[in-house]
Design a protein around this motif. Structure first.
Motif, PDB file in Angstrom:
ATOM      1  N   LEU A 157      34.064  26.892  35.649  1.00  0.00           N
ATOM      2  CA  LEU A 157      34.126  27.863  36.772  1.00  0.00           C
ATOM      3  C   LEU A 157      33.415  27.580  37.829  1.00  0.00           C
ATOM      4  O   LEU A 157      33.687  27.753  38.827  1.00  0.00           O
ATOM      5  CB  LEU A 157      33.997  29.322  35.899  1.00  0.00           C
ATOM      6  CG  LEU A 157      34.210  30.276  36.920  1.00  0.00           C
ATOM      7  CD1 LEU A 157      35.805  30.173  37.670  1.00  0.00           C
ATOM      8  CD2 LEU A 157      33.902  31.768  36.172  1.00  0.00           C
ATOM      9  N   VAL A 158      32.158  27.579  37.583  1.00  0.00           N
ATOM     10  CA  VAL A 158      30.971  27.239  38.584  1.00  0.00           C
ATOM     11  C   VAL A 158      31.563  26.051  39.609  1.00  0.00           C
ATOM     12  O   VAL A 158      31.521  25.827  40.748  1.00  0.00           O
ATOM     13  CB  VAL A 158      29.684  27.076  38.007  1.00  0.00           C
ATOM     14  CG1 VAL A 158      28.757  26.477  39.204  1.00  0.00           C
ATOM     15  CG2 VAL A 158      29.117  28.535  37.625  1.00  0.00           C
ATOM     16  N   SER A 159      32.049  24.938  38.787  1.00  0.00           N
ATOM     17  CA  SER A 159      32.262  23.514  39.497  1.00  0.00           C
ATOM     18  C   SER A 159      33.463  23.846  40.404  1.00  0.00           C
ATOM     19  O   SER A 159      33.500  23.348  41.372  1.00  0.00           O
ATOM     20  CB  SER A 159      32.344  22.716  38.182  1.00  0.00           C
ATOM     21  OG  SER A 159      32.982  21.418  39.035  1.00  0.00           O
ATOM     22  N   ARG A 160      34.324  24.588  39.732  1.00  0.00           N
ATOM     23  CA  ARG A 160      35.837  24.783  40.327  1.00  0.00           C
ATOM     24  C   ARG A 160      35.300  25.542  41.584  1.00  0.00           C
ATOM     25  O   ARG A 160      36.033  25.381  42.809  1.00  0.00           O
ATOM     26  CB  ARG A 160      36.812  25.188  39.585  1.00  0.00           C
ATOM     27  CG  ARG A 160      37.350  24.115  38.544  1.00  0.00           C
ATOM     28  CD  ARG A 160      38.345  24.794  37.705  1.00  0.00           C
ATOM     29  NE  ARG A 160      39.588  24.861  38.436  1.00  0.00           N
ATOM     30  CZ  ARG A 160      40.664  25.516  38.022  1.00  0.00           C
ATOM     31  NH1 ARG A 160      40.728  25.838  36.705  1.00  0.00           N
ATOM     32  NH2 ARG A 160      41.896  25.576  38.847  1.00  0.00           N
ATOM     33  N   LEU A 161      34.697  26.687  41.449  1.00  0.00           N
ATOM     34  CA  LEU A 161      34.229  27.581  42.509  1.00  0.00           C
ATOM     35  C   LEU A 161      33.632  27.099  43.754  1.00  0.00           C
ATOM     36  O   LEU A 161      34.024  27.038  44.815  1.00  0.00           O
ATOM     37  CB  LEU A 161      33.448  28.900  42.123  1.00  0.00           C
ATOM     38  CG  LEU A 161      33.021  29.648  43.122  1.00  0.00           C
ATOM     39  CD1 LEU A 161      34.019  30.458  43.949  1.00  0.00           C
ATOM     40  CD2 LEU A 161      32.084  30.792  42.471  1.00  0.00           C
ATOM     41  N   ALA A 162      32.664  25.927  43.336  1.00  0.00           N
ATOM     42  CA  ALA A 162      31.982  25.258  44.238  1.00  0.00           C
ATOM     43  C   ALA A 162      32.790  24.383  45.214  1.00  0.00           C
ATOM     44  O   ALA A 162      32.646  24.355  46.567  1.00  0.00           O
ATOM     45  CB  ALA A 162      30.981  24.520  43.719  1.00  0.00           C
TER      46      ALA A 162
END
Length: 420
Positions: free
Chosen positions: A225-230
């Motif tokens: 989730l963090v990777s896609r949000l970034a």
């Protein structure tokens, strides 16, 4: 338009023309600044003279002018010191400054950026949550928007000429942006429920989460989730500028990280204002406690357990910053001074601490500036030995410097008069 930035150092004075602080003919300073004492103000010769106090950071005066207060000592990694010290910086919600995309792990990000997240999420809820066409995981037949070309292309790539199937998507608010916002709000609400149950942020977060009920919960790994949000933040549509700040706050909260405070760059986040003297003191105490524990010493905060100044009255007390004990007995005192050199009054203060607490070894810890080195100051007629220790905040590796500092403290405790 970005505000005009005036730079100065801690405890430095600067003059600002009155006209720059006028709005509609009235003198108006940001109330978040005037009520917190971040800057001391006085009127001199038709100009407002501001004096920076013990705080560093970018401080807004008005919507058009701000003051950037820099630390007197060069600090290589202020964010690392913040995390190690446990001191909470003040985040001025709605006023941003730039950071390079460098972050440091912390366990209290919700307290720092929770307000920014809540305020940003309220604005998003007011304007409406973004939506996009998304393929549902278990689609119902004959619903949504027909995507004939996508269906044909997919099967043609597999060599399938005919397929009795329709591919479709549904307009949904379950975008990565909204899913991440929801996850960050849940994490913030949970943190305040565990650490500060009376904070109104809990109720505000619940209200926003109620509005986010159509948004799906994230079922995968947090790192994904963090990777896609970034990735999505960097490609956010210019039509959704109100999403940018709360999404950066969400990214910090989901990662439990703080921005690298000492650097400027292109990431816009709430301005952090830091009480650098308190951070310096707490950081030294934490580092020393960890380094001296294997040698049988304990390190305490004398401000939390003050000692009486007089043996026959408890009206006056002493509060040394660092109290070093062995086998439950106080063996030395240190006072953290975030200044180039201790003054005469500082020496008298530490000697009075030593006298009141019955120890013969004590001194100061100051930041190293240029070629400053730790040194032995002398011994009084009553047998009290005073030292001046230095801790270099400009080094690239703070762990190595903390080891050197701890070795000097051990030398002080052993009665050595030479330091490394």
């Amino acid at each position: 338009m970005m505000p005009e930035i005036i730079e100065c150092e801690e405890f430095e004075e600067l003059s600002v023309r009155v006209s720059a602080l006028l709005e509609d003919g009235e003198l108006r300073l940001d109330e978040r600044i005037t009520t917190k004492g971040y800057l001391a103000a006085a009127m001199k010769g038709g100009q407002i003279t501001l004096r920076a106090t013990k705080y560093v950071g970018t401080i807004p005066l008005t919507s058009e002018i701000s003051v950037r207060v820099k630390p007197r000592a060069t600090i290589a990694n202020l964010s690392y010191m913040l995390v190690r010290s446990g001191i909470i910086p003040t985040a001025i919600s709605g006023f941003s400054r730039g950071y390079l995309p460098r972050f440091t792990a912390a366990d209290n990000v919700e307290k720092i950026y929770g307000r920014s997240l809540i305020d940003g999420a309220k604005l998003i809820a007011k304007r409406g949550f973004m939506k996009e066409y998304i393929r549902p995981p278990n689609p119902s037949p004959w619903r949504g928007r027909l995507l004939a070309s996508d269906t044909i292309r997919r099967h043609t790539a597999k060599g399938v000429r005919y397929r009795h199937e329709f591919d479709h998507s549904t307009l949904s608010p379950s975008t990565i942006e909204n899913i991440a916002l929801k996850a960050a709000l849940y994490q913030t609400k949970r943190w305040f429920h565990e650490n500060d149950r009376r904070n109104p942020i809990i109720g505000e977060a619940k209200a926003i989460l109620h509005d986010l009920w159509p948004v799906a919960d994230w079922k995968g790994r947090r790192s994904d989730l963090v990777s896609r949000l970034a990735q999505r933040i960097r490609t956010l549509s210019p039509q959704l500028p109100h999403y940018r700040d709360p999404l950066w706050a969400s990214l910090l909260i989901l990662q439990s990280t703080l921005p690298e405070v000492g650097f400027d760059g292109f990431v816009r986040l709430d301005s952090l204002i830091v009480d650098i003297s308190s951070v310096f003191e707490a950081y030294l105490r934490k580092e020393l406690a960890d380094k001296l524990r294997p040698h049988g010493y304990t390190v305490e905060d004398g401000n939390k357990v003050p000692a009486p100044f007089f043996i026959d009255a408890r009206i006056f007390t002493v509060h040394p910053d660092i109290v070093i004990k062995k086998d439950g007995k106080i063996v030395a005192l240190l006072d953290a001074k975030y200044k180039p050199d201790p003054k005469e009054q500082d020496r008298y203060e530490v000697l009075s601490f030593m006298d009141a607490m019955g120890v013969s070894i004590g001194g100061f810890v100051c930041p190293a500036i240029e070629n400053d080195t730790s040194r032995y100051l002398g011994e009084t007629a009553s047998g009290k030995r005073l030292v001046s220790l230095r801790h270099d905040l400009s080094v690239a590796d703070p762990v190595v410097e903390s080891d050197r500092f701890a070795q000097n403290v051990l030398r002080m405790l052993a009665g050595d008069r030479t330091f490394i």
